[in-house]
Design an enzyme around this catalytic site. Structure first.
Site, PDB file in Angstrom:
ATOM      1  N   HIS A  89       0.642  -0.967  -0.352  1.00 52.08           N
ATOM      2  CA  HIS A  89       0.220   0.147  -0.492  1.00 52.08           C
ATOM      3  C   HIS A  89       0.864   1.113   0.284  1.00 52.08           C
ATOM      4  CE1 HIS A  89      -2.835  -3.145   0.429  1.00 52.08           C
ATOM      5  NE2 HIS A  89      -1.933  -3.600   1.860  1.00 52.08           N
ATOM      6  N   GLU A 145      -1.843   0.438   7.702  1.00 50.30           N
ATOM      7  CA  GLU A 145      -0.918  -0.422   7.339  1.00 50.30           C
ATOM      8  C   GLU A 145       0.201   0.140   6.963  1.00 50.30           C
ATOM      9  OE1 GLU A 145      -1.864  -5.095   4.849  1.00 50.30           O
ATOM     10  OE2 GLU A 145      -2.731  -3.998   4.592  1.00 50.30           O
ATOM     11  N   HIS A 182       2.714  -7.147   4.596  1.00 48.60           N
ATOM     12  CA  HIS A 182       1.554  -6.165   5.207  1.00 48.60           C
ATOM     13  C   HIS A 182       1.854  -6.906   6.238  1.00 48.60           C
ATOM     14  CE1 HIS A 182      -0.505  -5.995   0.481  1.00 48.60           C
ATOM     15  NE2 HIS A 182       0.505  -6.170   0.540  1.00 48.60           N
ATOM     16  N   GLU A 192       1.587 -11.580   5.931  1.00 47.66           N
ATOM     17  CA  GLU A 192       1.210 -11.102   6.835  1.00 47.66           C
ATOM     18  C   GLU A 192       1.325 -10.859   7.955  1.00 47.66           C
ATOM     19  OE1 GLU A 192      -1.522  -9.131   5.878  1.00 47.66           O
ATOM     20  OE2 GLU A 192      -2.193  -9.625   3.730  1.00 47.66           O
TER      21      GLU A 192
END
Length: 326
Positions: A116, A153, A208, A290
């Site tokens: 992101h 995040e 992430h 993750e």
């Protein structure tokens, strides 16, 4: 990353195949001892039931005492300046030039993809446009998730990327980031893959944190499945990516004390997916990780701790080093 939005659909049910074996290669040598240590640690009051040994048990997601979002400049629990402040040239948030290559990873190239971008929310038209990811298309990117206290995040991934970059450079690797907070939005998922491809990376990792339901805890590493269509052909990288992912997962357990995900992966910490553009379009060994669930208070207490993030970066680094050194 949240499983809501582009490139973040609910993961496929874990499938048993030669490419999705449980931790049997490098992980088989790493995980048993790590999980035993984690179990003993948890039994005496540590582990992921509170802070993983990195944060005081009173830390919570709603008021992360060491969160970069709430700490004063220069006061994170590991002495590193929070993301978003103005670092000096020697601090991890700065962008130092790559030093001359020396060390065991000299000549190796690693691409780190901080998931992101903190500015994505300001550019909905750009990040919502469709891009080709092989046999299908998806939106360019998403805003990502955040803790219940509002720490994004995208800030987490940049912080961990800086830590991981520094550790790998110390081993002699040439390290490139797909973005470093140096662009207003993006890049799109297809460009993220292309950056690794054009760098001829020996390994690539996309960072992430999840946005799942409270109670869903732990990390998982996402491996590319076999995809052949459009601009995607992952067949040449599936095996090597699985090796990379298994090594990262085993070292992540050992370095952080965190357990594999309790909601995907069947307890292996590994998930195979074929719907992620960053993996589908990669021509180099690549995985996603993750690191935990930002929407769970216990996981969030870890993710907002600078000391724990350093452990997470070390676990990833050691997995990558093991992969590159064979």
């Amino acid at each position: 990353m949240s499983y809501k939005g582009p490139d973040f659909d609910p993961p496929q049910t874990a499938r048993r195949s030669p490419l999705r074996r449980p931790l049997t290669v490098a992980l088989a040598a790493l995980v048993p001892g790590a999980l035993i240590g984690w179990g003993v640690y948890a039994a005496v009051g540590g582990g992921t039931d509170d802070t993983g040994g990195a944060v005081a048990s009173s830390t919570s997601a709603s008021s992360p005492a060491t969160s970069p979002a709430s700490a004063s400049p220069g006061t994170t629990d590991d002495g590193k300046r929070p993301t978003g402040t103005s670092p000096s040239a020697s601090e991890p948030g700065s962008k130092p030039a790559q030093p001359p290559a020396s060390g065991p990873l000299a000549g190796k190239v690693v691409v780190i993809d901080p998931g992101h971008n903190p500015g994505n929310f300001k550019h909905p038209a750009e990040i919502n446009r469709q891009v080709e990811i092989g046999p299908s298309s998806k939106e360019c990117d998403t805003t990502g998730t955040a803790t219940n206290a509002g720490w994004p995040e995208a800030e987490f991934t940049l912080d961990v990327a800086h830590r991981l970059r520094d550790l790998l450079r110390a081993q002699g690797a040439t390290v490139k980031l797909t973005q470093d907070g140096d662009r207003p939005w993006g890049p799109c998922v297809d460009e993220r893959a292309r950056i690794g491809n054009e760098a001829h990376a020996d390994a690539a990792i996309s960072l992430h944190a999840d946005g799942s339901a409270a109670g869903n805890r732990g990390f998982h590493v996402i491996l590319p499945g076999s995809v052949h269509g459009g601009a995607a052909d992952t067949r040449p990288i599936v095996g090597r990516s699985a090796d990379l992912g298994e090594r990262i997962a085993g070292n992540f357990v050992r370095a952080t004390g965190s357990a594999p995900s309790n909601y995907v992966g069947g307890g292996t910490g590994l998930v195979t997916r074929t719907d992620l553009g960053g993996l589908n379009l990669s021509t180099v060994p690549k995985v996603f990780i993750e690191c935990g669930n930002m929407r769970d208070s216990k996981d969030a207490a870890l993710l907002t701790s600078g000391a724990w993030r350093q452990k997470a970066a070390r676990g990833m680094s050691e997995g990558i080093v093991g992969f590159l050194r064979g």
